[in-house]
Design a protein around this motif. Structure first.
Motif, mmCIF file in Angstrom:
data_model
loop_
_atom_site.group_PDB
_atom_site.id
_atom_site.type_symbol
_atom_site.label_atom_id
_atom_site.label_comp_id
_atom_site.label_asym_id
_atom_site.label_seq_id
_atom_site.Cartn_x
_atom_site.Cartn_y
_atom_site.Cartn_z
ATOM 1 N N ALA A 175 -2.398 4.310 5.543
ATOM 2 C CA ALA A 175 -2.348 2.857 5.280
ATOM 3 C C ALA A 175 -1.550 2.166 6.387
ATOM 4 C CB ALA A 175 -1.709 2.592 3.917
ATOM 5 N N THR A 221 -6.933 -2.455 -7.610
ATOM 6 C CA THR A 221 -5.907 -3.440 -7.233
ATOM 7 C C THR A 221 -6.410 -4.201 -6.018
ATOM 8 O OG1 THR A 221 -4.175 -1.953 -8.012
ATOM 9 C CG2 THR A 221 -3.493 -3.733 -6.536
ATOM 10 N N SER A 262 -6.580 6.075 -3.449
ATOM 11 C CA SER A 262 -7.241 5.678 -2.202
ATOM 12 C C SER A 262 -7.044 4.180 -1.999
ATOM 13 C CB SER A 262 -8.750 5.922 -2.236
ATOM 14 O OG SER A 262 -9.151 6.698 -3.305
ATOM 15 N N ALA A 263 -7.100 3.785 -0.714
ATOM 16 C CA ALA A 263 -7.018 2.351 -0.408
ATOM 17 C C ALA A 263 -8.064 2.023 0.657
ATOM 18 C CB ALA A 263 -5.627 2.003 0.109
ATOM 19 N N PHE A 284 -2.044 4.494 -6.520
ATOM 20 C CA PHE A 284 -3.334 4.553 -5.806
ATOM 21 C C PHE A 284 -3.672 5.998 -5.435
ATOM 22 C CE2 PHE A 284 -1.557 0.476 -3.668
ATOM 23 C CZ PHE A 284 -1.802 -0.264 -4.807
ATOM 24 N N GLY A 315 2.393 1.708 -3.386
ATOM 25 C CA GLY A 315 1.369 2.158 -4.337
ATOM 26 C C GLY A 315 1.072 3.644 -4.208
ATOM 27 N N PHE A 316 0.979 4.138 -2.953
ATOM 28 C CA PHE A 316 0.725 5.575 -2.752
ATOM 29 C C PHE A 316 1.923 6.398 -3.226
ATOM 30 C CE2 PHE A 316 -2.730 4.534 0.351
ATOM 31 C CZ PHE A 316 -3.696 5.356 -0.193
ATOM 32 N N VAL A 338 -9.045 -0.113 3.666
ATOM 33 C CA VAL A 338 -8.371 -0.923 4.681
ATOM 34 C C VAL A 338 -9.353 -1.164 5.832
ATOM 35 C CG1 VAL A 338 -6.015 -0.150 4.132
ATOM 36 C CG2 VAL A 338 -7.436 1.226 5.676
ATOM 37 N N LEU A 355 0.840 -1.204 0.000
ATOM 38 C CA LEU A 355 0.000 0.000 0.000
ATOM 39 C C LEU A 355 0.876 1.256 0.000
ATOM 40 C CD1 LEU A 355 -2.781 -1.045 2.565
ATOM 41 C CD2 LEU A 355 -2.950 -1.019 0.074
ATOM 42 N N ILE A 413 -7.804 2.659 -7.203
ATOM 43 C CA ILE A 413 -8.223 2.219 -5.864
ATOM 44 C C ILE A 413 -7.572 0.876 -5.509
ATOM 45 C CG2 ILE A 413 -10.238 1.619 -4.442
ATOM 46 C CD1 ILE A 413 -11.945 3.205 -6.550
ATOM 47 N N ALA A 414 -6.976 0.821 -4.307
ATOM 48 C CA ALA A 414 -6.487 -0.468 -3.783
ATOM 49 C C ALA A 414 -7.481 -0.939 -2.736
ATOM 50 C CB ALA A 414 -5.120 -0.290 -3.144
ATOM 51 N N ILE A 415 -7.651 -2.241 -2.633
ATOM 52 C CA ILE A 415 -8.612 -2.761 -1.668
ATOM 53 C C ILE A 415 -8.025 -4.013 -1.018
ATOM 54 C CG2 ILE A 415 -9.913 -3.906 -3.530
ATOM 55 C CD1 ILE A 415 -12.450 -3.160 -1.932
#
Ligand SMILES: Cc1cc2nc3c(=O)[nH]c(=O)nc-3n(C[C@H](O)[C@H](O)[C@H](O)COP(=O)(O)OP(=O)(O)OC[C@H]3O[C@@H](n4cnc5c(N)ncnc54)[C@H](O)[C@@H]3O)c2cc1C
Ligand code: SF4
Length: 280
Positions: free
Chosen positions: A92, A146, A69-70, A67, A61-62, A72, A58, A120-122
């Protein structure tokens, strides 16, 4: 003996899963581990639940702008958990650590999509991974999702776990500083003291839905992460897509070989449990 209705449902499910694999995943298909292109054990600089790989991914990625947003999961008052949106590497990092509960992350995904977020990461359990892929199939191609899936054998029902922990250790689960599952054991820290029991002794505290769940390794994620198959302090990592390969590339981590057989053993054991639950 499977009824016609069950057979039809299984055929439909296989067809849906094949579509997800075809559209999103890359690599060869293993009967136990699903589609994957790389698998190893890793330890990062982050003190996460295991090797801190999820947090490191995460953060990377940022920092690389992959990303915006993620999604979490945070603890919320006592032993409860909720999905939250992290907007930065720092947010994160603040979400690290496993919460052994089943948490809905898809509502937050829909919110982010409605807000026009495109990268967006999830982070989610295997059950949520599949729901995320279904939503993803309805999104425009320029919306990049992602999916970081967590291995999961079971989640707990909070009320039942609290009762069981109180009976067994005479402590309040809501006051736990840390809970950990490792090598078939449940480990709990309260007031600086460690309490350990076998996971199977907590079977009665399992979330009912989990008995029917077949997926241990989050087979439809871009990258799956768990502890099974790695030594203490390391995470097992399964890379399943081009998106996953790009994210993991040059990750600052100490890498070693993974014990695939112990992952496969839990995959089979979870499938057997689901089969038994659905036929009883
Ligand atoms: C309910 C549950 C059961 C699990 N059971 C197993 C198991 O049997 N065997 C195994 O090998 N691994 C299991 N895991 C995965 C394992 O506990 C670690 O989460 C994984 O190894 C990642 O470690 P890490 O150090 O890379 O994660 P960290 O860097 O600590 O990051 C963990 C990330 O997971 C997110 N997260 C925490 N709880 C949840 C949740 N409930 N839902 C969605 N996201 C969450 C956090 O927000 C954080 O981003 C389970 C995870 C969950 C949530
Ligand atoms: S066991 Fe299955 S249903 Fe339960 S939380 Fe894990 S992935 Fe979800």
């Amino acid at each position: 003996m499977a009824t016609d209705k069950t057979k039809k449902y299984r055929a439909f499910k296989m067809c849906q899963e094949a579509k997800i694999e075809h559209w999103f995943l890359k690599g060869h298909k293993d009967a136990d581990l699903g589609v994957y292109c790389n698998m190893f054990s890793a330890k990062t600089v982050f003190e996460g639940q295991d090797g801190g790989v999820v947090t490191a991914l995460l953060v990377k990625g940022f920092k690389k702008g992959l990303f915006d947003s993620a999604i979490v999961v945070h603890h919320k008052g006592g032993y409860k958990a909720e999905a939250k949106v992290a907007k930065s590497a720092e947010e994160a990092i603040a979400a690290k650590g496993t919460k052994y509960l089943r948490v809905d992350v898809t509502a937050k995904l829909r919110e982010l999509v409605d807000q026009g977020k495109k990268r967006i990461a999830i982070v989610c359990t295997p059950c949520e991974t599949k729901k995320v892929r279904k939503i993803q199939q309805t999104l425009p191609i320029n919306c990049q999702i992602t999916v970081i899936g967590l291995f999961c054998f079971r989640a707990f029902n909070k009320a039942k776990l609290k009762e069981e922990i109180s009976k067994r250790f005479k402590v309040n689960l809501d006051e736990a500083e840390e809970t950990r599952v490792h090598h078939g054991k449940f480990i709990l820290h309260v007031d600086g003291k460690e309490h350990i029991c076998q996971l199977k002794d907590l079977d009665s505290a399992m979330d009912n839905v989990c008995a029917y769940c077949e997926d241990f390794t989050a087979q439809f994620a871009d990258i799956s992460v768990g502890s099974t198959g790695s030594r203490e302090g390391f995470s097992t990592v399964i890379v399943r897509s081009k998106v996953g390969e790009d994210l993991i590339e040059k990750l600052n981590a100490c890498i070693e070989a993974v014990d695939k057989a112990s992952v496969a053993k839990l995959v089979k054991s979870k499938r057997e449990r689901a089969e038994k639950a659905s036929t009883s």
